[in-house]
Scaffold this active site. Sequence first.
Site, short mmCIF file in Angstrom:
data_model
loop_
_atom_site.label_atom_id
_atom_site.label_comp_id
_atom_site.label_asym_id
_atom_site.label_seq_id
_atom_site.Cartn_x
_atom_site.Cartn_y
_atom_site.Cartn_z
N ASP A 67 -3.50 4.36 -1.76
CA ASP A 67 -4.33 4.83 -0.83
C ASP A 67 -4.50 6.30 -0.71
O ASP A 67 -3.73 6.77 0.00
CB ASP A 67 -3.97 4.05 0.58
CG ASP A 67 -4.67 4.49 1.70
OD1 ASP A 67 -5.89 4.88 1.37
OD2 ASP A 67 -4.42 4.18 2.70
N LYS A 117 0.88 -1.16 -0.01
CA LYS A 117 -0.16 0.04 -0.19
C LYS A 117 0.78 1.41 0.16
O LYS A 117 1.86 1.38 0.63
CB LYS A 117 -0.99 0.12 1.17
CG LYS A 117 -1.62 1.31 1.26
CD LYS A 117 -2.59 1.03 2.40
CE LYS A 117 -2.34 1.57 3.78
NZ LYS A 117 -2.28 3.07 3.83
N THR A 177 -11.48 5.85 10.81
CA THR A 177 -11.33 5.16 12.38
C THR A 177 -11.06 6.07 13.45
O THR A 177 -11.21 5.75 14.50
CB THR A 177 -10.53 3.92 12.19
OG1 THR A 177 -9.26 4.07 11.69
CG2 THR A 177 -11.20 2.64 11.64
N ARG A 193 2.93 -0.65 10.86
CA ARG A 193 3.86 -0.73 11.88
C ARG A 193 4.26 -2.13 12.39
O ARG A 193 5.56 -2.18 12.48
CB ARG A 193 3.63 0.29 12.98
CG ARG A 193 3.98 1.79 12.55
CD ARG A 193 3.13 2.60 13.43
NE ARG A 193 1.79 2.65 13.33
CZ ARG A 193 0.84 3.36 13.93
NH1 ARG A 193 1.12 4.20 14.74
NH2 ARG A 193 -0.38 3.19 14.03
N ASP A 238 -13.32 14.87 -4.11
CA ASP A 238 -13.54 15.98 -4.76
C ASP A 238 -14.67 16.03 -5.54
O ASP A 238 -15.60 15.33 -5.42
CB ASP A 238 -12.28 16.16 -5.53
CG ASP A 238 -11.84 17.78 -5.78
OD1 ASP A 238 -12.43 18.48 -6.16
OD2 ASP A 238 -10.59 18.07 -5.47
N LYS A 295 -7.45 8.14 -1.14
CA LYS A 295 -8.61 8.36 -0.68
C LYS A 295 -9.13 9.72 -1.39
O LYS A 295 -9.54 10.75 -0.70
CB LYS A 295 -8.60 8.74 1.03
CG LYS A 295 -8.23 7.54 1.83
CD LYS A 295 -8.25 7.69 3.47
CE LYS A 295 -7.77 6.66 4.07
NZ LYS A 295 -6.54 6.44 4.29
O1 C5P Z 1 0.75 0.92 11.13
P1 C5P Z 1 -0.52 0.49 11.00
O2 C5P Z 1 -0.85 -0.82 11.01
O3 C5P Z 1 -1.79 1.31 12.07
O4 C5P Z 1 -1.01 1.01 9.60
C1 C5P Z 1 -2.10 1.11 9.05
C2 C5P Z 1 -2.46 1.77 7.71
O5 C5P Z 1 -3.52 1.56 7.47
C3 C5P Z 1 -1.85 3.26 7.72
O6 C5P Z 1 -1.19 3.12 6.50
C4 C5P Z 1 -3.13 3.85 7.77
O7 C5P Z 1 -2.87 5.04 6.91
C5 C5P Z 1 -4.01 2.96 7.05
N1 C5P Z 1 -5.37 3.27 7.68
C6 C5P Z 1 -5.69 3.21 8.99
N2 C5P Z 1 -7.16 3.60 9.17
C7 C5P Z 1 -7.99 3.64 8.44
C8 C5P Z 1 -7.57 3.89 7.28
C9 C5P Z 1 -6.37 3.67 6.69
O8 C5P Z 1 -5.02 2.90 9.90
N3 C5P Z 1 -9.16 4.05 8.62
#
Ligand code: C5P
Length: 241
Positions: free
Chosen positions: A67, A40, A126, A217, A72, A69
Amino acid sequence: MGCEYLIQNTKRIIVALDFSSSKEALGLADQLDPSRCRLKIGKELFTRVGPDIIEKLQGKGFEIFLDLKFHDIPNTTAAACAAAAELGVWMVNVHAMGGRRMMEAAREAIDKSSHRPLLIGVTVLTSIGLSDLNEIGISTDPADQVMRLAKLSHDAGMDGLVCSAQETPILRQEFGSDFVLVTPGIRPTGSDVGDQKRTMTPLEAIHSGASFLVIGRPINQAKCPRQVFDSIDYELLNISS
Ligand code: C5P
């Protein structure tokens, strides 16, 4: 709960390349296997390094979830989706808050493209809670707002949604096994939760109806990303055999 769909899709993990440079992104990609995961690219990496990184990763055999998003006016969103499709990405997303006409324009633009990525809606981020919704003039409960935007996305022809793992059971029940549910906020047992509030383990998320898991992460900040990836992938392979 969408199990037939899941069993046919073994590449369920999408590793988030949340980095500020191509070097770091390519470094992680070199430790991963394109036959076992997708990648991603989000706003930070794309804004810093541009579309070249997509080509480089595709050259290594990876499928890319772009990603960005988009949100517009319909014409601009459609043009952005067409541009993403031309880059050959596997998945692209738009904010459902952009409304039906915007999503339909995005759908039409992608359907006209020679390469057709999956088109995914984003409902309520979220990070947004009840008070945040109230402050922007939406008096609905976040869960109801998610369902409202999910139905709108489905009606407007989206292939699926980004949603929290907590939302997947009800969305899977409502929209059936063909609707793609992409779930971030995944934490393998024992890993750091970080700023994610409601997390699930990879196995719990798949059992709750997720089609794909976005994992950032726990893998991209790991000392040995390959090892973490392998342990998650192994756990998931076991459930579909
Ligand atoms: O590091 P982590 O596992 O929390 O990363 C989650 C990924 O998913 C990040 O790239 C974040 O931008 C994305 N994301 C998220 N929550 C959302 C939509 C996308 O954490 N609602």
